[in-house]
Design an enzyme around this catalytic site. Structure first.
Site, short mmCIF file in Angstrom:
data_model
loop_
_atom_site.label_atom_id
_atom_site.label_comp_id
_atom_site.label_asym_id
_atom_site.label_seq_id
_atom_site.Cartn_x
_atom_site.Cartn_y
_atom_site.Cartn_z
CG LEU A 155 -7.24 -10.29 9.90
CD1 LEU A 155 -8.72 -9.97 10.01
CD2 LEU A 155 -6.79 -11.08 11.13
NE ARG A 156 -6.22 -10.67 0.87
CZ ARG A 156 -7.45 -10.73 0.35
NH1 ARG A 156 -7.91 -11.87 -0.10
NH2 ARG A 156 -8.20 -9.64 0.30
CG ASP A 183 6.68 -18.89 19.91
OD1 ASP A 183 7.05 -19.55 20.89
OD2 ASP A 183 7.13 -17.76 19.64
CD GLU A 243 -5.40 -7.33 1.59
OE1 GLU A 243 -4.81 -8.38 1.26
OE2 GLU A 243 -6.57 -7.08 1.24
CD GLU A 300 5.40 -20.12 24.26
OE1 GLU A 300 6.51 -20.25 24.80
OE2 GLU A 300 5.15 -19.20 23.46
N GLY A 352 -4.31 -1.09 -2.27
CA GLY A 352 -2.87 -1.30 -2.14
C GLY A 352 -2.36 -2.55 -2.81
N PRO A 410 0.80 -1.23 0.00
CG PRO A 410 -0.04 -1.04 2.17
CD PRO A 410 0.61 -2.01 1.23
CE LYS A 468 16.82 -9.92 -3.77
NZ LYS A 468 16.81 -9.99 -2.30
#
Length: 643
Positions: A288-289, A310, A286, A365, A73, A46, A96
């Protein structure tokens, strides 16, 4: 909390076509080959002014393949196949993502969705390699059925060899998995699989979330390893790190689009003070995606059977547990200091996993004791199946370190082993990788210390230190296994009292691998006493497999005798009796018979004895002896027996 979760789920249904499609984004983001040989590329950046793809395929021209800007974004690029129908970005190409930042700088980045990254010996940073082999590994064996009794072998592939080097997936497949199976463990929990640039981070400073670490081999090697484990009936869990990410920018997520935020909170909120790492913004759509897709990829591509999450305590609270103690007061778990966005993500993650793959297992954990963390999401809980009983190893360390044997408090030990939230499943363990790390000590080393260097041979005299250490090592593990929870965990090598500590190669130790290995060969030398502990651990697990006490209701503790230092309890139809007295043995010691008072006489026989010569004991008990209960009240129960 459930309302927040439900609103997220509803938005995903309405705006993304459902959780199934939303979490399958790993198939479209990054660089993916289409059926016609074309290459489809997609990124979320974004803060970028422009995005390009450069690599071997275009002689590293940073501008020849620009992405098209989309909404929210996102950026996408379609590279048609060549005239021969072959992809222009072949398998093995180095790539890259080139970002033009808002200040005009060109930034060469690894895609957050990269599946394979490698580091050449003469380089510091990792390189992104396009992974799309013409013949990928095909799994041959189904995943094991969901286990009722979970006996977990916590493992690190890189140290799973006596040799001073980074061990491989192949080594683990053919040398370590048979050992795990023989020891009676039915689950292996793999650490440090998600790619991490710094080996000494133990895998907890992740740089590439979708890439299996290349230092051990290829993605196909890992798939084969999991497949072979499944053929042995072993469940495989991934130690997943979604609580934070490495600060690396050249080969990590940090500043991917040139801004301080993107996947993370900006400013001080986005940095963990103690770990010096970046903290995810779990309120971002995004993010969460990205994280949900990451979980699904490890399950569906690699066939992992679940996760150990963890750093859950760090996720749950804005203070990340730093400088904070938890007494169990509910004010500690509900209030503005709780990161509800992070908690909602964990609920979404568990809901997604159970919805798409109900056989999968999730473990939290968490040291704080957050209520309902292991209750179903439908109840407003966190949705985890198990939580780690993290107070137990701390208790063993405290009493061994601070108290004389005659001062051990039986009631306090039992309280620690049984103090868990009602109807939430706990994983008990006497020690894990945390206690093995440099700066700490394993139980064996705390008990026997320097004498492990000189007196672990059967040719040397059995000193009081070694004798005490071997016996307590067995007793501590058995009482933790039988009384401490609904699952059991052991870190690799600790089952036989692995000597010394664990320390990865780094500048401070002259890049030495001497302590970054597991000396399994010690158990194969019949002149060493390590084999006694190894045999006891094996038979302890085999006995649980036979009787299933981990899947049974909590134990009934009938005795916690402070003067005699005796603990007795019943679980799964077995009677456990422990004598922790440093010098006093007992003849005709009366203990409760749990069985119904309608039938007074029951016959008991010894099934497991820590004093057996096979386990380095003194063979003071006759295993052919039969013990009979009688109608003799003891400790508020109508029946008892003498042992």
């Amino acid at each position: 909390r459930y309302s927040l979760f439900y609103n997220h789920l509803k938005n995903i249904e309405e705006n993304e076509g459902g959780l199934d499609k939303f979490s399958k984004s790993y198939k479209t983001f990054g660089v993916n080959q289409l059926a016609d040989g074309g290459i489809y590329c997609k990124e979320w950046a974004p803060g970028a002014e422009a995005v390009f793809l450069a690599g071997d395929f275009n002689d590293w021209n940073p501008f020849s393949h620009p992405y098209k800007k989309m909404e929210y974004g996102k950026w996408e690029l379609l590279i048609p196949p060549g005239q021969d129908g072959c992809p222009l970005v072949p398998h093995g190409s180095r790539l890259k993502v080139v970002i033009r930042a808002q200040n005009g700088d060109l930034l060469y980045r690894i895609s957050p969705w990269a599946r394979y990254v490698i580091r050449d010996e003469d380089k510091v940073n990792y390189d992104w390699v396009h992974w799309n082999p013409p013949q990928s590994y095909v799994h041959k064996h189904p995943s094991p059925k969901r286990l009722k009794s979970l006996r977990i072998y916590e493992s690190h592939v890189g140290i799973a060899s006596p040799e001073g080097k980074v061990a491989s997936y192949k080594n683990f497949t053919y040398n370590v998995l048979p050992r795990i199976k023989d020891l009676g463990y039915n689950c292996v929990q793999l650490m440090a699989i998600m790619e991490h640039a710094y080996y000494a981070s133990f895998g907890y400073q992740v740089t590439s979330f979708f890439a299996a670490s290349s230092r051990y081999g290829t993605p196909d090697d890992l798939k084969e390893m999991i497949d072979v484990a499944h053929s042995m009936g072993i469940t495989v869990l991934l130690d997943v790190v979604h609580s934070h990410a490495s600060k690396n920018s050249e080969d990590g997520l940090n500043k991917f689009d040139g801004t301080d935020s993107c996947f993370f909170h900006s400013g001080p909120k986005g940095t963990h003070q103690l770990w010096d790492s970046r903290l995810f913004d779990y309120a971002n759509w995004e993010v969460l995606r990205f994280l949900l897709s990451n979980l699904r990829m490890w399950i569906e591509d690699y066939r992992f059977d679940g996760f150990r999450f963890d750093g859950v305590t760090s996720m749950l609270y804005h203070h990340h547990g730093i400088g904070t103690g938890f007494s169990g007061d509910y004010n500690e778990y509900f209030g503005l200091h709780v990161d509800e966005d992070a908690l909602c993500y964990l609920m979404l993650a568990n809901h997604m996993i159970k919805f798409l793959h109900p056989e999968c297992i999730t473990i939290a954990e968490d040291v704080s004791g957050m209520p309902a963390l292991c209750r179903p999401v439908e109840e407003g809980g966190g949705g985890f199946d198990y939580r780690l009983a993290m107070a137990i190893p701390d208790k063993w360390i405290q009493i061994i370190k601070e108290l004389k044997d005659e001062d051990w408090n039986m009631g306090n030990i039992v309280h620690t082993l049984t103090n868990r939230r009602y109807e939430e499943k706990y994983i008990a363990y006497a020690e894990s990788h945390d206690q093995a790390l440099v700066g700490d000590k394993t139980l064996a080393f705390r008990l026997m210390d320097a004498e492990m260097y000189t007196n672990m041979s059967v040719l040397s005299p059995l000193t009081s230190v070694i004798d005490r250490g071997i016996q307590l090592h067995k007793m501590i593990r058995l009482i933790t296994h039988a009384l401490g929870g609904e699952s059991y965990l052991n870190f690799m090598g600790n089952e036989f009292g692995h000597p010394e500590w664990l320390d990865f190669p780094r500048i401070g130790n002259n890049e030495s691998y001497h302590y970054a290995r597991r000396q399994f060969n010690l158990t194969e030398d019949h002149l060493l006493r390590y084999r006694f502990l190894n045999a006891f651990d094996r038979d302890m697990n085999k006995l649980e497999e036979r009787f299933g006490w981990l899947a049974s209701p909590p134990a009934y503790v009938s005795e916690k005798h402070e003067a005699n230092k005796v603990i007795a309890f019943e679980r799964a139809g077995l009677l456990f009796v422990f004598n922790f007295h440093p010098y006093q043995s007992y003849v005709d010691y009366r203990v409760v018979s749990w069985h119904s008072s309608l039938i007074a006489i029951f016959k008991y026989k010894i099934l497991l004895d820590s004093d057996d010569g096979e386990y380095g004991g003194h063979q003071r008990l006759d295993h052919s002896t039969e013990y009979f209960s009688e109608e003799y009240p003891h400790n508020y129960r109508p029946n008892s027996l003498l042992v």
